[in-house]
Design an enzyme around this catalytic site. Sequence first.
Site, PDB file in Angstrom:
ATOM      1  CD  GLU A 128     -48.905 108.435  53.311  1.00 28.18           C
ATOM      2  OE1 GLU A 128     -48.166 109.066  54.057  1.00 28.18           O
ATOM      3  OE2 GLU A 128     -48.512 107.466  52.610  1.00 28.18           O
ATOM      4  CG  HIS A 133     -53.335  89.255  36.979  1.00 29.99           C
ATOM      5  ND1 HIS A 133     -54.373  89.764  36.243  1.00 29.99           N
ATOM      6  CD2 HIS A 133     -52.320  89.067  36.107  1.00 29.99           C
ATOM      7  CE1 HIS A 133     -54.006  89.876  34.969  1.00 29.99           C
ATOM      8  NE2 HIS A 133     -52.756  89.454  34.859  1.00 29.99           N
TER       9      HIS A 133
END
Lengths: 380, 380, 290, 290
Positions: free
Chosen positions: C209, C250
Amino acid sequence: MFLYEHEGKEIFKRYGVPIPPNGVAFSVDEALKIAKEIGYPVVVKPQILGGRRGKAGAIRFAENDEELIENAKTLLSMDIRGERVERILIEKKVNIEHEYYIAYLMDFFERKPIVMFSTEGGIEIEEVARTKPEALVKRYIDPELGMKSFLALEILNDLGIKGREARKFVPIFMNLWRAFSESDLLLAEINPLVKTIEGEVIAVDARVMVDDNAEVRQEWIKEFKEKRGGRESIEYRAKEKGISLVVLEGDVGVIGNGAGLTMATVDLVKEFGGEPADFLDIGGGAGPEKVFEAIKSLTQLPGIKVILMNIFGGITRCDLVAKGIIEALGKLNLQIPLVVRLTGTNEEEGRAILEKAGIKAYTDMIAAVKKAVELSKEGR
Amino acid sequence: MFLYEHEGKEIFKRYGVPIPPNGVAFSVDEALKIAKEIGYPVVVKPQILGGRRGKAGAIRFAENDEELIENAKTLLSMDIRGERVERILIEKKVNIEHEYYIAYLMDFFERKPIVMFSTEGGIEIEEVARTKPEALVKRYIDPELGMKSFLALEILNDLGIKGREARKFVPIFMNLWRAFSESDLLLAEINPLVKTIEGEVIAVDARVMVDDNAEVRQEWIKEFKEKRGGRESIEYRAKEKGISLVVLEGDVGVIGNGAGLTMATVDLVKEFGGEPADFLDIGGGAGPEKVFEAIKSLTQLPGIKVILMNIFGGITRCDLVAKGIIEALGKLNLQIPLVVRLTGTNEEEGRAILEKAGIKAYTDMIAAVKKAVELSKEGR
Amino acid sequence: MAVLVNKDTKVVVQGITGREGSFHTKLMLEYGTKIVAGVTPGKGGNDVHGVPVYDSIKDALKEHDIDASIIFVPAKFAYDAVMEAIYNELNPIVVITEGIPIWVTMKLVNEAKKRNIYIIGPNCPGIIVPGEIKLGIMPGHTFKPGDVAVISRSGTLTYEISKLLTDNNLGQSVVIGIGGDSIKGITIPEALRLLENDPYTKRIVIIGEIGGIEEEKAAELIKKGEITKPVVAYIAGKHATLRTGVSFGHAGAIILGEMGRPESKIRAFNEARVLVARLPIEVIDYLKTI
Amino acid sequence: MAVLVNKDTKVVVQGITGREGSFHTKLMLEYGTKIVAGVTPGKGGNDVHGVPVYDSIKDALKEHDIDASIIFVPAKFAYDAVMEAIYNELNPIVVITEGIPIWVTMKLVNEAKKRNIYIIGPNCPGIIVPGEIKLGIMPGHTFKPGDVAVISRSGTLTYEISKLLTDNNLGQSVVIGIGGDSIKGITIPEALRLLENDPYTKRIVIIGEIGGIEEEKAAELIKKGEITKPVVAYIAGKHATLRTGVSFGHAGAIILGEMGRPESKIRAFNEARVLVARLPIEVIDYLKTI
């Protein structure tokens, strides 16, 4: 679930991670009131869940009411990468001496938390990681033992921050760790972490993700959700019923059981030239009520031409799904065709129930998808 | 530090271990007031730290004010194994169907907590352990993973308590574990743990010991101590100054540094025919203030004939000890002789300081002890 | 005989008295799984479909030999149930329960690993060795014995593709539904290592997936030659822009880079010369060519 | 060369900038101990008696080889300091600090054991190999090289008896002050095992105290023949009814029985044919006979 910056900062504050004085505003008036309390200059930041505001140029400053009014107005009418800005954070501007970066992240593959710290914080941190890896330290944390202040000092030392200076950062490491590990967070990121000219170390941003499964033991998640509003949305109401719904832009309504099968169904609709209107997963072990609610949710999507229901029973039982379908047909006065694919656990019983109501369910997924796409095109 | 039964029960209550309604009284009037609140019949129990009240026949019952007055009076004037009864616990009597035993204990040698449970609680539990070991289950607990409810069920199953019945005891196991492991306890014992005729499981007694070193992180220890009173005692005041003092019945005042050396000094006083008046350990790294306070404490002991000070400097420095002695001599107007034995770290400096004040310190412990015993006999 | 379990594996069902536990106990028994005992704390003494129920695994072990466990208890009790199975050294432990907090799973999986115990799941359909044992909630009739092993992150998609295999006469040596949670017991790379050493497995299907990096790590293993058996893959969510916005800040970008996206997974498999099916049916076509 | 440490052992002092840390660093240096670095978080860059100070052990390890640690930090910071030493695989770790909560010590000692690291202490005087290395706070001039090993639960009593040894020309191969806390790193039985294998040790003195069961366990080892070197014991607190009342409830009585009392210890030693000195000086007399 991602938290808004102001929500993330609320968590930080509870655990003693310093943040600037601030308040969240939904209107220009509220913004002015907050600015009056905390005093100018302020930073005005749109509160969105998508991230990367900085690069979108959506962070503004205001020295006085006039500037605040102008910026608040602009931001509150903004769309950032498709996300409507409904709320803005008014925050006391800090005097930046240097920007750092700190983050705790759960590494799913290694099954361990990881801590990252950099002396070069700011929106280019990924660039720093790539081009100047020595300025960013990553370290795995033993999940049994947790974060330790000496590990923080080791990391700081490795980046050349030593002695008295290093000591200033240790509480941030430890308090952010407590927030991260005690609140079921998967990400707790501060970028930038600012050292002010006055010598304080302050979290100027907050990017926080919490585990959805943790709601049962983290009371505050529910509280945050309730405050968030947006409860009028179809997606939110579906979630309340235990249904995972994401609205897309096409006209083929997709219902599946299991994320994988539902995704595959969406993929196939695309493959065969159709446009999925949504992703709706009724999850494992759904009973008739959930099936009913799923169909009901989709009838509320504008422009939907057909509903494609793809069920492969495992823990989900076909007979219970069939019952839900019958109930929906009886109560909802459905104006659009329903294509059903039904196989797996208690398949015989399920088919029997549907056939009594004159519905012939497909066994083959591809055939069902093709039929649904075909119907959606007829309806255009 | 041992807790009084009512203090232990307060901890239990905080962690959800059920206890009968109760109150602590220092006078007959207070006892009547409590009984009025909780209703008769009540149990009246002397609050002492020594344990084994049951065997001393000091647990009484009262059906009405008259009986309560009589029993409260008797108990409040009692001495149990040398311990003055100052307070009594008035507690609602429960209807006992069966008595069990449960305890968490820190096994110092194995460095692991241990849990014990028996279907035959009551004051004869040690006898049960000896003669009918199958009725008592002991199990070590992995200190990293802690107590688990399935472990509780395993223990209960092993004693033939199963199904719905077993389930009743699991919360006691878990809540008492939390009290034990989160409060720095070394012992948390309930004997008897009672199943009432009404089917509840209730802690009818509480024997709790807390680690003295944990006071820094267990706020409640200080609170309990403050409520305890008894702060007028010499031992308590010494403890406040960081000095460990136990008053004995002899006439040779003993001061040492380190528990081992102090104990050995007490032993030697006995060996050479003297009677130690106390055990006083100034601990490691004591400065002049502590030495001063130690000597001062002993001057308050009645019948003391001589003070024997036995110091072997390690982390403790002889020069600082000498300074403390000089200060004590200067300020305390000592009426009894002081025999000093001083050797170890900074010995030269220490001796020099004492010699200036005309004190000749011994190097040999035996000689010093003999001298002190001799002086104590002269003074008789 | 196959990997992890076989027809002789003796099983305890934890949470046997619950709705799902009881229902699937029946189906597993019908399939031929040797369920010797059930455990539900506080329900000891009862029986479910003829299976005796105990309060604790230890109590069940007094009467029965038990090798493995399958767990149906609600998420709230999952930590205790899995820990109990670990303490009693059952192996493997199949965790069907969904909704377990990730930090809880992390602790459980690390504890099991320390003791060399395999956990399958949580939030998974379980494992089936067709014709021998079904230790899970998959519809048994969908599978038949053979030499194709299936490893899948998805529940229902596993049934889907296994049915295609069965319908096309490609029987299965074992089908492992490793589950959809972010942190899990056996991962795709770990399952591959087990299957590489399984004499009954000739070919392997990976059902992946979007999200996570298991497929990329699996491709790495294959590329390094540590897996020599032929592998075909299918990745669900290729057209799903669904989960964008659900990036990990980030920090995620630094650690993962582009990994996790469908393109990354497909690229990694391509580089390892693993065929990636566009449609589920292509899995069959590809398997027939190798 | 002796057990645990020797003249080549390179040492870091944790908490070197504190009053005790600094004072004893000086004394250890004077004794000849190779202290190569000190650590005090937040004080990196300074020096103490010429020893460079770092913020962390890891930072110190960049510049120095380090084998062992001695810890002087206050109790509040002891968990972190010991854990840091464990993480950095220093061995042994001598913990002088007193007042550490028992639950904290328990966790530290178990963690160290898992990694085969020896902790000496806490609340102990440390270890000395006379003439080679002093890793502790004992007065160095009290000791001299020889073949008698001393294991002691008491601080000052160790100096007392060691001084008697020295004055009577019985030098020491090693003196280990294992500390007075209820839970500790090296115990008397563990120290005995180390000494049994130490070629420099010919005879052993055990200085015990009332309370705990280390002496009884040590006697058991000796009785079983696992310790073959001659042993003499001294037990402090024989006349101390001081700690009665400080029993551990029924639970303590059940687990310990009579163990912990001076009579129990003396009886156990007698049964193991270990001579128990009544007066400290008798230790010398007994040693001379064996």
